[in-house]
Design an enzyme around this catalytic site. Structure first.
Site, short mmCIF file in Angstrom:
data_model
loop_
_atom_site.label_atom_id
_atom_site.label_comp_id
_atom_site.label_asym_id
_atom_site.label_seq_id
_atom_site.Cartn_x
_atom_site.Cartn_y
_atom_site.Cartn_z
CG LEU A 15 -1.84 -0.98 1.39
CD1 LEU A 15 -2.59 -0.93 2.79
CD2 LEU A 15 -3.00 -1.01 0.33
CB SER A 16 0.01 4.80 -0.71
OG SER A 16 0.61 5.89 -0.56
CB SER A 88 2.44 -3.95 -8.29
OG SER A 88 3.74 -4.03 -7.24
#
Ligand code: ADP
Length: 187
Positions: A15-16, A88
């Site tokens: 995750l970001s 991704s």
């Protein structure tokens, strides 16, 4: 005789705010200090250059990953340790890239969504929650976690050094980077 590293793509997914860039930077330093040939493909930079113009639909995300994978493949087959840092989110695309590259090493950079959101390194979660950003991974777009990554880093539970050590140890174990001679190893 100097023992050289083999080419490999080290693919950091998560995750970001999970810690991909942070681990990539520390890993790059560690590998360079061992005289490995290293190149970094950072997701944000790639989107400003190689994949400029692509958005965040599934089709565009897939295209983004395919292009990164293409470049990573070229570098990997020339003996470079390629560090890819990209959310991704789709399992299928990561698998496609794995098959194409061969020497593929997946790192699941994992912190719970709540932790990533609290870190909110770039202020993007706030924007996603307010609706300013659409299709934000983890909020209103899917993230498919790796099923069988070479290494998982729980960045909410371990230090950056611990995460990097785990990755390096596994790279050594699989023969992608030479082990340090005992005298060179820090106590
Ligand atoms: P990403 O590249 O995945 O979006 P960043 O690396 O930009 O994430 O941000 C991760 C944040 O989490 C940084 O502020 C970093 O200092 C912090 N952090 C705390 N512990 C860790 C850890 N063990 N590994 C990586 N980052 C960590």
């Amino acid at each position: 005789m100097k023992i050289e590293n083999r080419g490999v793509t080290v693919w950091l997914t998560g995750l970001s705010g999970a810690g991909k860039s942070t681990i990539t930077k520390a890993l790059e330093e560690e590998l360079r200090s061992r005289e490995c040939k290293v190149e970094v493909l950072d997701g944000d930079l790639i989107r400003e250059n190689l994949t400029k113009g692509l958005g965040f639909s599934k089709a565009d995300r897939d295209e983004n990953i395919r292009r990164i994978g293409f470049v990573a493949h070229l570098l990997t087959r020339n003996g470079v340790v390629v560090l890819v840092s990209a959310i991704s989110p789709y399992h299928e695309l990561r698998e496609e890239v794995r098959q194409r590259i061969g020497n593929f090493f997946e790192v699941y950079v994992n912190a719970p969504l709540a932790v990533c959101e609290q870190r909110d390194v770039k202020g993007l979660y706030k924007k996603a929650r307010s609706g300013e950003i659409k299709q934000f991974t983890g909020i209103n777009d899917p993230y498919e976690a790796p099923l069988n990554p070479e290494v998982e880093c729980r960045t909410d539970l371990e230090t950056i050094e611990e995460s990097v050590s785990k990755v390096v140890a596994k790279l050594e174990e699989l023969g992608y980077v030479p082990e340090l001679a005992p005298l060179g190893r820090e106590k």
